[in-house]
Design a protein around this motif. Structure first.
Motif, PDB file in Angstrom:
ATOM      1  N   ARG A 112       4.569  44.330  -1.214  1.00 14.67           N
ATOM      2  CA  ARG A 112       5.548  44.616  -2.269  1.00 14.67           C
ATOM      3  C   ARG A 112       6.773  43.718  -2.120  1.00 14.67           C
ATOM      4  NH1 ARG A 112       5.036  47.047  -7.249  1.00 14.67           N
ATOM      5  NH2 ARG A 112       7.047  47.872  -7.935  1.00 14.67           N
ATOM      6  N   THR A 127      12.960  43.415 -10.033  1.00 15.88           N
ATOM      7  CA  THR A 127      12.401  44.603 -10.684  1.00 15.88           C
ATOM      8  C   THR A 127      11.368  44.261 -11.743  1.00 15.88           C
ATOM      9  OG1 THR A 127      14.157  44.651 -12.357  1.00 15.88           O
ATOM     10  CG2 THR A 127      14.549  45.855 -10.291  1.00 15.88           C
ATOM     11  N   ASP A 130       6.287  44.369 -12.721  1.00 15.46           N
ATOM     12  CA  ASP A 130       5.305  44.879 -13.677  1.00 15.46           C
ATOM     13  C   ASP A 130       4.962  43.871 -14.768  1.00 15.46           C
ATOM     14  OD1 ASP A 130       5.125  47.260 -12.318  1.00 15.46           O
ATOM     15  OD2 ASP A 130       6.654  48.262 -13.528  1.00 15.46           O
ATOM     16  N   SER A 133       0.591  40.182 -14.909  1.00 13.47           N
ATOM     17  CA  SER A 133      -0.642  40.787 -15.415  1.00 13.47           C
ATOM     18  C   SER A 133      -1.615  41.099 -14.289  1.00 13.47           C
ATOM     19  CB  SER A 133      -1.308  39.846 -16.433  1.00 13.47           C
ATOM     20  OG  SER A 133      -1.624  38.605 -15.833  1.00 13.47           O
ATOM     21  N   GLU A 135      -0.654  42.066 -11.026  1.00 21.64           N
ATOM     22  CA  GLU A 135       0.203  42.576  -9.950  1.00 21.64           C
ATOM     23  C   GLU A 135      -0.614  43.114  -8.780  1.00 21.64           C
ATOM     24  OE1 GLU A 135       3.255  46.350  -9.196  1.00 21.64           O
ATOM     25  OE2 GLU A 135       2.722  45.755 -11.245  1.00 21.64           O
TER      26      GLU A 135
END
Length: 264
Positions: A112, A127, A130, A133, A135
């Motif tokens: 992450r 941030t 998302d 496409s 992830e």
């Protein structure tokens, strides 16, 4: 007996995502962005790193260190990419973003952390993860590259490195190695760092197990810790949101700490 914490800079790895040195520094902390940890059997560690001297003591005479990467089912790091069977759990492939045999250390998991920095470079915000496409695929690929780095370290060729008297400058030593001796240099790093931190362990080296070639097991104890650095970089073809290739790849350092335990 006091435990030791030894970083092995010779085993550092830098890998690129598929999608989209020899000085022991006893000063200060090692810089990294994320950290993973795992366990290694004490007995296995003693077999991986070995050493020998010209005599039955540990002093000024030649010290030779060896990295034994050819042991059956014994490896420094966990990796399913090894061509030998590992009796350890493999990485999870679900969406929990967790490792099985590597424990996450810190408030954010390593994949992450990498993805957030990639989002910052591509979209301008941590941030914006998302907006990728793929992830989940990126995070899986990060974990895969961590395994690949472990495989690379486990398969560094068997080699030795010597610490010998420097005849041109009495009281100092130089390193003598084979042509390719990354493993030997790493082993020498471990042994000399241990000697610097806990010289009392080498008071009587005749008590250490010795093989037919005269190499003795390094006197590790339970709780000792080794560490290696793995740097994961974004793919060289990674574009930003405008379609331009990133001028500087995203690069994140992950420290893997290996704690020696009774059994795994």
């Amino acid at each position: 007996m006091t435990t030791v914490n030894i970083h092995i800079p010779q085993f550092a790895q830098t890998l690129e995502t598929n999608l989209g040195e020899f000085v022991y520094d006893a000063q200060g902390a090692i810089a990294y962005e994320s950290k993973l940890s795992c366990d290694l059997s004490l007995e296995d560690a003693k077999k991986i790193f070995t050493f020998k001297t010209d005599d039955d003591d540990f002093s000024a005479e030649t010290i030779q260190a060896k990295y034994n990467s050819n042991l059956t089912d014994i490896h420094l790091l966990h990796s399913r990419f090894n061509n030998k069977t590992l009796n350890v759990a493999q990485y999870t492939t679900d969406d929990s973003n967790k490792y099985v045999e590597y424990t996450q250390n810190g408030f954010i998991d390593a994949p992450r952390d990498f993805l957030q920095q990639l989002a910052l470079a591509v979209f301008g915000s941590t941030t914006a993860v998302d907006l990728f496409s793929n992830e989940f695929a990126l995070q899986l690929n990060y974990r895969s590259q961590i395994e690949r780095a472990g495989h690379n370290i486990n398969n560094i060729p068997v080699s030795t490195a010597k610490l010998i008297d420097d005849e041109t400058e009495p009281g100092t030593y130089v390193i003598e190695t084979e042509t390719t001796a990354t493993g030997g240099k790493g082993a020498l790093e471990v042994i000399m760092a241990m000697f610097n931190q806990t010289p009392e362990r080498f008071t009587d080296i005749t008590q250490f197990s010795q093989d037919v070639d005269g190499f003795r097991q390094v006197p590790f104890i339970l709780g000792d810790m080794l560490s290696v650095m793995i740097t994961i970089q974004s793919n060289s073809a990674q574009p930003d949101a405008a379609g331009n290739i990133l001028s500087t790849p995203v690069s994140r350092r992950c420290l893997i700490e290996i704690t020696l335990v009774d059994s795994v």
